[in-house]
Every structure is written in C-alpha cells, then in structure tokens.
Design an enzyme around this catalytic site. Structure first.
Site, PDB file in Angstrom:
ATOM      1  CG  ASP A 106      -1.598  -1.156   1.607  1.00 55.71           C
ATOM      2  OD1 ASP A 106      -1.517  -2.120   0.852  1.00 55.71           O
ATOM      3  OD2 ASP A 106      -2.258  -1.163   2.659  1.00 55.71           O
ATOM      4  CD  GLU A 280      -6.902  -5.236   4.062  1.00 51.42           C
ATOM      5  OE1 GLU A 280      -6.338  -5.974   4.873  1.00 51.42           O
ATOM      6  OE2 GLU A 280      -6.573  -5.195   2.863  1.00 51.42           O
TER       7      GLU A 280
HETATM    8  C1  FRU Z   1      -3.857  -3.652   2.770  1.00 53.04           C
HETATM    9  C2  FRU Z   1      -3.216  -4.066   4.075  1.00 53.04           C
HETATM   10  C3  FRU Z   1      -3.611  -3.118   5.183  1.00 53.04           C
HETATM   11  C4  FRU Z   1      -2.475  -3.250   6.150  1.00 53.04           C
HETATM   12  C5  FRU Z   1      -1.294  -3.438   5.227  1.00 53.04           C
HETATM   13  C6  FRU Z   1      -0.212  -4.346   5.760  1.00 53.04           C
HETATM   14  O1  FRU Z   1      -3.191  -4.127   1.654  1.00 53.04           O
HETATM   15  O2  FRU Z   1      -3.561  -5.387   4.412  1.00 53.04           O
HETATM   16  O3  FRU Z   1      -4.859  -3.383   5.774  1.00 53.04           O
HETATM   17  O4  FRU Z   1      -2.319  -2.128   6.961  1.00 53.04           O
HETATM   18  O5  FRU Z   1      -1.799  -3.974   4.022  1.00 53.04           O
HETATM   19  O6  FRU Z   1       0.930  -4.262   4.970  1.00 53.04           O
END
Ligand code: FRU
Length: 578
Positions: A106, A280
C-alpha cells in the site's frame, strides 16, 4: 525516540478541553443507530434483528490479523539471500514507482508539504515477501520523478508499521512541535498478532524522519482487526476526522479530534457494499463534480472478495457532515474493472483541494509469487479524480493520469484514419520503452446485409500489443454492446491460478464511439477509457518485449479520429530494460 507536547501545562489544559468538548461530540456519535448497534456486537439481539457481520479471526496466530499471509514474518524467512535476476530488470517499470529491493504494497502518508509530495509505502526491506512492515519513503516535486528517501518508520517491538496517513499540523494543534510553524504528523497502525492500534509520530524535518509519541497508542479499542487510519481536517466543524477500518466487522469507524492525540468515536459506516473478508484502507475526500459542486467519496478496500478476484477498492458517493458519511444511494462503484489496483489512498493538503490518488498496482492473490526476485510491488500512476455523471445519471469517479504529458518523448509516427472491415494497421514499437497510446475511434454502423456472427453484431475494434513469439495483449471494443475487454492471457511470463486473464467493462450503451488512453510500462498496463470513467489496471508479464502495435477492425470498418503514440521518459535511476 519519543516525544510529548512541549509545554506540560498546555498539555494538561488541552487534554481536559478535548475531553469535555469531545464528550459533547461523542454524544452525537453514540446516538447514531449504527454506533449503538456496533457497541454491543455480541449482545442479545431482538427477535428478527440481524446479527452484525463478523468474519472469524485469522488462524495464523503468529502474524498480525489480516487476510493475506505474511511469510516474511515467519522465523527464518529473511535469512535467504535476495537474488537479482534478468526478470527483475526486464519487468521493472520506467514511469511507475517500484522499490529498489524488497516487497512493497500500500501507498501511505500521501501528503503535500508545500514543496514536496511524499509517498510513503508498506515495505519489507529484507525480503520479496510481505512481513516486517516498515514505512518506506520517496519524495517528488511532480509525483512522477521520485527520489528514494531513508526508511521513515520502522517495525518496532510494539509491532509492524501498517498503513496510515500523514497530515500537516501547521497550527501545532498537537502541541508536539516547538515552533508555531508546526510540522508533519503521521498516524498509522502498529500491528502485532494480538493488537492493532493507532499510533502517532511527528516529523521535525519535513517528513524525512519521525519520532514516535511517548503516550502511544492514541487510539486502541482492544481489537486485533482495527487498522489503516486516514485523517483529514474538516473545516466546517473545525476538527480532525479519522476514518479507520474495523476490518472484520466490515465497518468504517469515524473519530474526531482537535489535537490529533485524543480521539472520540463519531459514527460507523457499514457493513456496506461487497461481501469480503477484510475491509481495509478507508479514505475520505471531497471530490469536485464536473460542471460544478462537489460530493464526498468514501473509498473502502476489500480483500479478498473483489468481483474480479482478490483485492478491490470500492467507493461510495455521498455527503459528510463532520459526524457521519451518508451515501447518496445504495450503489457502489469499483475504482477498477481489472484486478491490480488496491488500497487506493488520496493526497492530503493539496493546493486548490485537487483530488489525487495513488493505488498499489497489485493484488494479494499473487503479489508474493510474481516473477521478480529482488523486488516486488509497484504503484499506479498518480491519478486526478473528478466525479462525472454517466449515461444513466449516476455520479461516477473519473480518473486520469496526472501530468503524464510532461513525460512524453518522441512521438511514434502512426498515421491511420480508416480501417476497413477485416483489415488492420500496424506499427513497430521500441522495445522496453514505456508507451502512451491515445485513440479515439468510431465503429461503422453494421451493413444491413451482414449476417449476425461471432464477430459481434456490429463490429469489434481490437488493439493488440504483440511480438513474433505469438504473445499478445489485447484491448477490444464491442460496438454492439458498448463494452470493452482486456485480455492478458496470451502473455506467457507468469501463470498462477488466480492470475486470471480477461476483464471487461461497459462504456456507453448504444454508442459505437470510444476514447481510450493506454499506458504500457514493463510489467504494468493502465487503461483509461472514455475520459477515465472506466479504468483497468493490470500486471502483465510477457516473456519477450511487445514490439508491435496493431489496430484491427472486425465485422465493420472504423474511423480513427485520433491516434497518438508516445514514448515516455524514464523517471528514476533504476536498472530497467532501457
Ligand atoms: C492492505 C493491508 C492493510 C495493512 C497493510 C499491511 O493491503 O492489508 O490493511 O495495513 O496492508 O501491509
């Protein structure tokens, strides 16, 4: 290092003020039906009342609770040396951001500090797998040419540094800065196997390095499924507002603060939209409506559970009054018709409130198995967002690449005006170069004497990027149904059960005209159709360079109103095919 507000008296005063004023806001929040329901998810429900959704906890008790495995968190995972292969160079994009080594997912902390745009990102510096998450960092003055910066927030004993945001605390509302000019504040999730809580860190050097606040966490509800805060300053109510995911409850929680430290619950949104395992990376932003006005858009990423498989970002259009997000209708939008744009985040502190996003160009279904070894993960191009009414009158998100024209290098000569039914036009492509194709086409009306057949009931217009190894990447338009397809199946560099090949989207019904902008860059493809109302983002893995482009008219002829093809200039010093 940790820090506290510079003046203890001020801090005490602020705390009690925040406590009393936020208690007032809290009453409003708690009186909302959604909040009351959610505050007692296990309480006995009245007969006939649906039980709130709650997906089970992850069975992987030694990793933070998320629906994707993090192999790098497992003991011994990081001791293997990282090998650099030819594929690492061949597949590395030249105009999309990718990390030098390690694993990236992300985008985080997207913020303009007045001079530079920051791109922090979920980063495992040790292995090409998810795990040991740090915040990597790059900065830019145009969101295209990125400069690598040192890791901004590391994993600590308290947990991994999961997704979050950065805001400019210019008025020193937090009291954590020595001077009145304030500084940057990051809010993010510390994730351990049994807890996900929101942490705060300050930067006194314009986002280069961060110091964790002494009294972290700033928001902890005792959950191991509570993550990805995004914070905006809501001017009408003069408060900071946080949106954060109660992932397994499929809800987005809204909190308010006046100092970024003390947070009070306002309301909850959802469950709403797609079923899925985890909600998320919520993001809330006011987006201009073309022709005047604006609406609020709430983005919610869902993984897995996307209709094209795995990870998808959905969005809701509505209003936000400082307490609650109220969608205009029960319609949900998807930001993409393919499957490789996830965890979309928006830029904060943008001049003239321009709405710009970057998403991770990947999907949890296969991101840890891609055919690169020393690095994995890239970002989409930055995209300007507006809302536009579509053929049915729905307000829909339109996304276009921001500032890409500035990277245009030599135009590739390709003169085509008419393509007769059954014929094609072809041009050679410079291997390894990122390309941008602009194409406006109107397919002829079907001749009355033509039998209905498998070439579509009017005609199909097919755009093919290919090579003489027989690999093809095709984008096609079916003029009868007004739909567009994308087919990456005939590329042979990567196969995996979830790496599906074909996607489609509807453009305008009863319209034989389409306009498309395509960006092809090593392992990435971005399609912006009809001014960005339909966007398709896909990872692509040809074995050999795609060295020709062919335009083909099937069933009916076509008029090409515009065709432009540009090579794009490389944006970073990375080892790439060119
Ligand atoms: C989304 C996610 C988020 C988390 C991050 C961990 O892709 O799963 O929810 O904070 O990636 O790397």
């Amino acid at each position: 290092m940790t820090n506290t507000p510079s003046d203890p008296t001020r801090r005490r005063a602020l705390s009690s003020f925040v406590a009393s004023s936020l208690a007032a806001i809290g009453t409003v929040g708690l009186s909302s039906k959604a909040s009351a329901d959610v505050s007692s998810p296990t309480s006995t429900n009245a007969p006939g009342k649906p039980t709130p959704a709650q997906a089970p906890d992850s069975l992987r008790k030694d990793e933070p609770n998320a629906s994707h495995p993090s192999p790098a968190d497992q003991p011994g995972a990081t001791v293997r040396p990282i090998v650099k292969t030819g594929s690492d160079v061949f597949y590395r994009p030249t105009v999309h951001f990718s990390p030098t080594t390690g694993f990236m997912n992300d985008p985080n902390g997207l913020v303009f500090d007045g001079e530079r745009y920051h791109l922090y990102y979920q980063y495992d510096p040790f292995a090409p797998y998810a795990g040991h998450v740090h915040w990597g960092h790059a900065s830019s003055t145009d969101m295209l040419h990125w400069k690598d910066q040192p890791i901004a927030i590391p994993e600590t004993e308290a947990g991994e540094a999961f997704t979050g945001c950065a805001v400019m605390d210019r008025a020193n509302a937090s009291g954590l800065f020595e001077n009145s000019k304030g500084g940057m504040v990051a809010l993010y999730t510390r994730a351990s196997p049994d807890r996900q809580a929101q942490y705060l860190a300050t930067s006194h050097d314009n986002g280069q390095s961060f110091t964790e606040y002494t009294h972290n966490p700033v928001l902890d509800i005792g959950s191991n499924s509570f993550r990805d805060p995004q914070v905006i300053f809501h001017k009408p109510t003069n408060q900071w507002v946080m949106v954060v995911a109660k992932s397994r409850l499929h809800q987005i929680a809204f909190y308010a603060s006046i100092d970024l430290i003390h947070w009070v619950h306002l309301s909850d949104f959802g469950p709403s939209g797609l079923f899925g395992v985890d909600y998320e990376c919520p993001n809330l932003i006011e987006v201009p409506v073309e022709g005047g006005g604006s609406r609020w858009v709430l983005f919610v990423s869902v993984n897995p559970g996307g209709p094209t498989g795995g990870s998808i970002t959905q969005y809701f259009v509505g209003q936000f009054d400082g307490t609650r997000f109220i969608p205009d209708d029960t319609v949900i939008g998807l930001t993409d018709f393919a499957k490789d744009a996830y965890a979309l985040q928006v830029y904060g502190n943008m001049p003239k409130a321009e709405a710009v996003s970057i998403a991770w160009l990947g999907n949890w279904q296969y991101c840890q198995e891609l055919p690169t070894q020393s690095w994995r993960g890239c970002m989409t191009l930055p995209r300007t967002m507006t809302l536009r009414r579509d053929f049915a009158g729905w307000l829909r998100l339109a996304q276009t690449p921001r500032g890409l024209e500035t990277l245009r290098d030599t135009a590739i000569a390709f003169e085509v005006k008419r393509i007769a039914a059954g014929s094609s036009a072809q041009v050679a492509l410079p291997p390894g170069k990122a390309l941008e194709l602009l194409l406006f086409v109107t397919v002829d009306e079907r001749p009355r004497d033509l039998p209905l057949g498998d070439k579509g009931r009017t005609g199909r217009f097919v755009i093919t990027f290919g090579n003489d190894q027989g690999e093809t990447l095709t984008i096609g338009f079916d003029a009868f149904s007004g739909q567009l397809w994308l087919d990456r199946d005939e590329l042979k560099g990567f196969a995996q059960p979830f790496f599906t090949g074909q996607f489609s989207t509807v453009l305008n019904p009863d319209d034989r005209h389409f306009e498309i902008r395509v960006v092809l860059d090593a392992c990435t493809l971005e399609i912006f159709a009809n001014g960005g109302l339909s966007v398709g983002t896909a990872l692509i893995f040809p074995v050999s360079p795609l060295d020709f482009l062919r335009l083909e008219a099937n069933g009916a002829g076509a008029t090409v109103e515009r065709v432009e093809l540009f090579q794009l200039r490389k944006v970073m010093e990375r080892e790439t095919a060119v």
